[in-house]
Design an enzyme around this catalytic site. Structure first.
Site, short mmCIF file in Angstrom:
data_model
loop_
_atom_site.label_atom_id
_atom_site.label_comp_id
_atom_site.label_asym_id
_atom_site.label_seq_id
_atom_site.Cartn_x
_atom_site.Cartn_y
_atom_site.Cartn_z
N CYS A 103 0.82 -1.21 0.00
CA CYS A 103 0.00 0.00 0.00
C CYS A 103 0.87 1.27 0.00
CB CYS A 103 -0.96 -0.04 1.17
SG CYS A 103 -2.38 1.02 0.90
N HIS A 155 -3.34 -5.59 2.49
CA HIS A 155 -3.01 -5.71 3.91
C HIS A 155 -3.61 -7.02 4.41
CE1 HIS A 155 -1.88 -1.44 4.34
NE2 HIS A 155 -2.95 -1.12 3.66
#
Ligand code: GLN
Length: 247
Positions: A93, A197
């Site tokens: 990310c 994630h």
């Protein structure tokens, strides 16, 4: 000895990305492979040992702005050289975004990236929502001579667009890089970028082992990894993958 270099461990650890460090460490220890974990903070250079794995977790815009400057000098050049030489790095990310050319914040600030991947990230438009939810991705895994899948969780405002750069995989369910072109993440040599994630690695043991094996083979290309009893990890993956693929 495998050295895990945890980049900005205390700043870039959104949604428990530290779990990626734990997963790599445990899957090595269960095989009797010694592991050292080195936190690489602001102002500290990366110091490869010859058997290395670099991890760069997710973070908010504020943290990304703080470390973009730190990456713009010799540290970023070192990381590019490591990747060009086949070094193993996983960016998630916010960390992934800074592995491209730049990350533009919603305020219009262009944070310079390391330039490992030919990609850039644009902010969401005022009428666009953040890209949030569970994700299932088809990943071509040439090392395994087959296509594999990964599951994870995404929460990002940024929309990432690939230039001359292969995606990590294709979105089966979820948004991925930008919610429009069905790509997720990026892959070049042994550099991996993803929005997933979760943390990513505990539920995707095949990918964890692929990263470990690639790192170990930089020191000894004859190394093989003995299989582990990872039925729990695989059932966690299957549960999420089944839910997301409607099976
Ligand atoms: N700040 C970045 C964004 O919102 C990345 C967020 C994250 O790492 N989850 O796009």
């Amino acid at each position: 000895m495998l050295t895990i270099h945890h980049l900005y461990a205390d700043m870039m650890n959104l949604y428990g990305d530290r779990g990626n460090v734990i997963s790599i460490r445990k899957r090595c220890e269960w095989r009797g492979i010694p592991v050292d974990v080195v936190d690489v903070g602001l102002g500290e250079r990366v110091r490869p040992t010859g058997c290395d794995l670099f991890l760069f977790g997710g973070g908010q815009d504020r943290e990304q702005a703080l470390l973009a400057d730190d990456l713009s000098g010799s540290k970023g050049a070192d990381l590019r050289a490591i990747v060009d030489d086949g070094g193993v790095i996983l960016g998630v990310c916010g960390g992934y975004q800074l592995m491209g050319h730049h990350y533009e914040t919603p305020e219009g600030e262009k944070l310079p990236g390391v330039g490992i991947f030919d990609l850039h990230t644009e902010p969401r438009k005022p009428d666009e929502a953040r890209l949030i939810g569970n994700v299932l991705v088809d990943v071509p895994a040439p090392e395994a001579r087959e296509e594999r899948r990964i599951v994870g969780f995404e929460n990002h405002g940024g929309r990432t667009y690939l230039g001359d750069c292969k995606p990590l995989g294709r979105v089966v369910s979820g948004f991925g890089n930008n919610g429009g072109d069905a790509t997720e993440g990026a892959r070049r040599l042994n550099a991996y970028g993803t929005y997933l994630h979760g943390s990513l690695l505990p539920k995707n043991p095949w990918l964890t082992d692929q990263l470990i094996l690639s790192a170990l083979r930089r020191a000894d290309d004859t190394i093989e990894l003995e299989p582990l009893e990872d039925s729990v990890e695989r059932s966690a993956f299957a549960s999420m993958a089944g839910r997301l693929s409607g099976k």
